[in-house]
Design a protein around this motif. Sequence first.
Motif, PDB file in Angstrom:
ATOM      1  N   VAL A 377       5.503  10.191 -17.163  1.00  0.00           N
ATOM      2  CA  VAL A 377       5.888   8.849 -17.446  1.00  0.00           C
ATOM      3  C   VAL A 377       5.068   7.801 -17.867  1.00  0.00           C
ATOM      4  CG1 VAL A 377       7.802   9.410 -15.735  1.00  0.00           C
ATOM      5  CG2 VAL A 377       5.522   8.759 -14.808  1.00  0.00           C
ATOM      6  N   ASN A 378       4.448   8.239 -18.897  1.00  0.00           N
ATOM      7  CA  ASN A 378       3.428   7.364 -19.664  1.00  0.00           C
ATOM      8  C   ASN A 378       4.080   6.547 -20.618  1.00  0.00           C
ATOM      9  OD1 ASN A 378       1.506   8.592 -17.830  1.00  0.00           O
ATOM     10  ND2 ASN A 378       1.478  10.109 -19.285  1.00  0.00           N
ATOM     11  N   HIS A 396       3.832  -1.281 -16.179  1.00  0.00           N
ATOM     12  CA  HIS A 396       4.438  -0.618 -15.162  1.00  0.00           C
ATOM     13  C   HIS A 396       4.687   1.010 -15.484  1.00  0.00           C
ATOM     14  CE1 HIS A 396       5.932  -4.617 -13.336  1.00  0.00           C
ATOM     15  NE2 HIS A 396       4.800  -4.328 -13.161  1.00  0.00           N
ATOM     16  N   THR A 397       3.960   1.535 -16.345  1.00  0.00           N
ATOM     17  CA  THR A 397       4.015   3.040 -16.508  1.00  0.00           C
ATOM     18  C   THR A 397       3.189   3.724 -15.600  1.00  0.00           C
ATOM     19  OG1 THR A 397       2.916   2.849 -18.550  1.00  0.00           O
ATOM     20  CG2 THR A 397       5.190   2.837 -18.904  1.00  0.00           C
ATOM     21  N   LYS A 398       3.167   5.071 -15.788  1.00  0.00           N
ATOM     22  CA  LYS A 398       2.113   5.840 -14.727  1.00  0.00           C
ATOM     23  C   LYS A 398       0.630   5.445 -15.555  1.00  0.00           C
ATOM     24  CE  LYS A 398       1.059  10.305 -14.710  1.00  0.00           C
ATOM     25  NZ  LYS A 398       1.261  11.632 -14.436  1.00  0.00           N
ATOM     26  N   ALA A 418      -1.410  -3.070 -18.807  1.00  0.00           N
ATOM     27  CA  ALA A 418      -1.565  -3.679 -17.378  1.00  0.00           C
ATOM     28  C   ALA A 418      -0.820  -3.321 -16.378  1.00  0.00           C
ATOM     29  CB  ALA A 418      -1.133  -5.171 -17.519  1.00  0.00           C
ATOM     30  N   ASP A 419      -1.086  -3.007 -15.295  1.00  0.00           N
ATOM     31  CA  ASP A 419      -0.431  -3.066 -13.913  1.00  0.00           C
ATOM     32  C   ASP A 419       0.155  -1.484 -13.744  1.00  0.00           C
ATOM     33  OD1 ASP A 419      -0.787  -5.553 -12.872  1.00  0.00           O
ATOM     34  OD2 ASP A 419       1.052  -6.116 -14.075  1.00  0.00           O
ATOM     35  N   GLN A 420      -0.876  -0.482 -14.131  1.00  0.00           N
ATOM     36  CA  GLN A 420      -0.460   1.045 -14.206  1.00  0.00           C
ATOM     37  C   GLN A 420      -0.935   1.506 -12.920  1.00  0.00           C
ATOM     38  OE1 GLN A 420       0.661   2.281 -17.333  1.00  0.00           O
ATOM     39  NE2 GLN A 420       0.781   0.163 -17.757  1.00  0.00           N
ATOM     40  N   ASP A 446      -6.255   3.673 -11.487  1.00  0.00           N
ATOM     41  CA  ASP A 446      -7.359   4.753 -11.807  1.00  0.00           C
ATOM     42  C   ASP A 446      -8.203   4.429 -12.910  1.00  0.00           C
ATOM     43  OD1 ASP A 446      -8.891   7.476 -11.834  1.00  0.00           O
ATOM     44  OD2 ASP A 446      -6.944   8.333 -10.790  1.00  0.00           O
ATOM     45  N   ASP A 447      -9.015   5.200 -13.665  1.00  0.00           N
ATOM     46  CA  ASP A 447      -9.779   4.900 -14.616  1.00  0.00           C
ATOM     47  C   ASP A 447      -9.092   4.023 -15.884  1.00  0.00           C
ATOM     48  OD1 ASP A 447     -12.097   6.336 -13.689  1.00  0.00           O
ATOM     49  OD2 ASP A 447     -11.355   8.279 -14.587  1.00  0.00           O
TER      50      ASP A 447
END
Length: 678
Positions: A377-378, A396-398, A418-420, A446-447
């Motif tokens: 879900v990227n 707002h994706t993975k 932004a905001d992953q 994450d990274d």
Amino acid sequence: MQRSVEGAAGRRPAVPIARILAAAATAVALAVPTGSAALAAGPAGPTPVVTRAGLDPALVAGRGATVDFVEQEAEQARTTGTVIGPDRAAYTLAGEASGRQAVRLSPGQYVEFTLPRATNALTVRYSIPDAPGGGGITAPLRVAVGRGPARTMTLTSQYAWLYNQYPFTNDPDADLLHPDWWITECSCVPAATTPAPTITKPFRPHHFYDEQRLLLGRTHRAGEVVRLTAPTGTAAAWTVIDLLDAHLVAPPRVLPRAVNVLAFGADPTGRRESADAFDRAVAYARRVDRTLYLPPGTYQVNRHITVDDVTIVGAGSWYTVVKGREVALDAPAPDGSVHTGVGFYGRDAADGGSSDVHLSGFAVEGDVRERIDTDQVNAVGGALNHSTVDGLYLHHTKVGLWFDGPMTDLRVTNTVIADQIADGLNFHTGVTHSSISNSFIRNTGDDALAMWSERTGNADNTFDHNTVQSPVLANGIALYGGTDLTVSHNLIADPVREGSAIQVGSRFGAEPFTGQLRITGNTTVRAGTYDLNWNIGLGAIWFYALDRSIDADIQVVGDRYLDNTYNAIMLVSDWPVKDAVSISNVHFRDIQVDGTGTSVVSARTAGFASFADVDARNVGAVGVNNCGSFHFTPAGSEFGLTDLGGNDGGWLAPWLLPNTITCDDRPPVVPPPAPTPW
């Protein structure tokens, strides 16, 4: 991976195209300034304080991305609220804020920013509370600019507030996800501890912040005031404002001779699903070898769009938004996904991948609220060879961009992530001759930027002139194996927990490092965080040998490590393998260290490194904390340091060389002063 199927072109839209285009043009006209008359005059405010990564921009000149906005920290603005922080602890609102400070508003309170330049759009980074049972709430924020009428932004915490242990949960009342793991809170493994420890709930709340963008409809002059107010009667007991980005957005791009997605039934109002229309448009544009244009609008797309040998161009990421819900699959996909969602995906590398894909000028807005590592879900994924990604806004994706190779020759530029929930970008498995540059990444789970050579090595890749802010977990930039990799002229600020600004790690099953690693001209700010699992402070740059030794030619040149919470440089092997692995052949030259809570160099491994022209000041503890492999032999530490000259500041005294044991496992922290010009 879940894949869509290309369909035939030709279905006529239910609404005449001319009418849709006219409506879109009217909407754009309301949003975009035209000429000097569009400048709206308003009362001037106090002198604005502009920062980059929470610092005077002069301190980070030449590092990071060149962007269309200027940053202003709320704690530097005028407010009737309360400044929170500074705080560098995990699981705190101040600790996750840019610059480690923010402003908390109670209902009725406000924060005011003075525009430092002509502005026609804003980004607000904020936090509001979670719902008592999780899942988030919505709340209004009043935005007034100059003399213009105030408008209301609807803030949400539906994409924030995670809890517990990796891979986290949205449930604040959940029990430990891994009671068999060691945790800091009790310094124990709860499942193996009698009596069982009491764990306070909610356990480890984090990922507090989100951001929202707003087109102002006209251009406001420098000196006008932006007031953000938490209105009386808001559902949010408090609203935290972290920062404001003031943008000057270019007018929308128009491509009249391109294939238009509206001709294939796409709905720019977002009311109807447009995935099938996108498939038809992509197939037709590919067949006639023409660019596919996405006019201004919001398009609802709830699954992947497969792309190959096609160019897709939007009107600009502020005007063209491709937005979708996360959708549960009837049965798990072959790759383990249990959801699908909006995303542009190349074909699987096993199927030959995709080539000559060019994506630019649009936003992808996902709906990912939990971390499920098997889910694809990227925003952008698959394998893209000889391709480009430019000027996207991914939200707002993975993961913003996750590429599974083998694949080659991908260029990502001028993109905001932004905001992953997880990474910002990951070059995973056999990605070669690829790069990301001049891109801005904030609030990843994450990274932020990673190269992961799992099973097949990456090679000849570059991360250059990117800005990374506030990764909540793990690292700003991470290299996990690979050959001839470059990390250059990046600006990395405020990693929060269990990571560093830059990590070179032999871990996660990665192939070995070979060739030369060039880590050059980077600046890190407020890094060197606290690792909760090891219960020690890390370095702004962190070398970690776990799966195997690290012995490639590693050149670290021209870096600046500013305001380090613990160490500037750390080299460590995990305890179970400390006698089997080492870190060697690392060479530091022309480095400036301005402020450490503990040491300039912390070595907890065997191996060696050299240092030339490494200047350090405001060092909190001993300059070199050399524990080696913790055998404390009469011959000295198992880690050796070579002084190649020019190392100023007294941190590398002759008596420390080559391998004097100076091991203090957890030295006291002395907070450094704020960085200043050298």
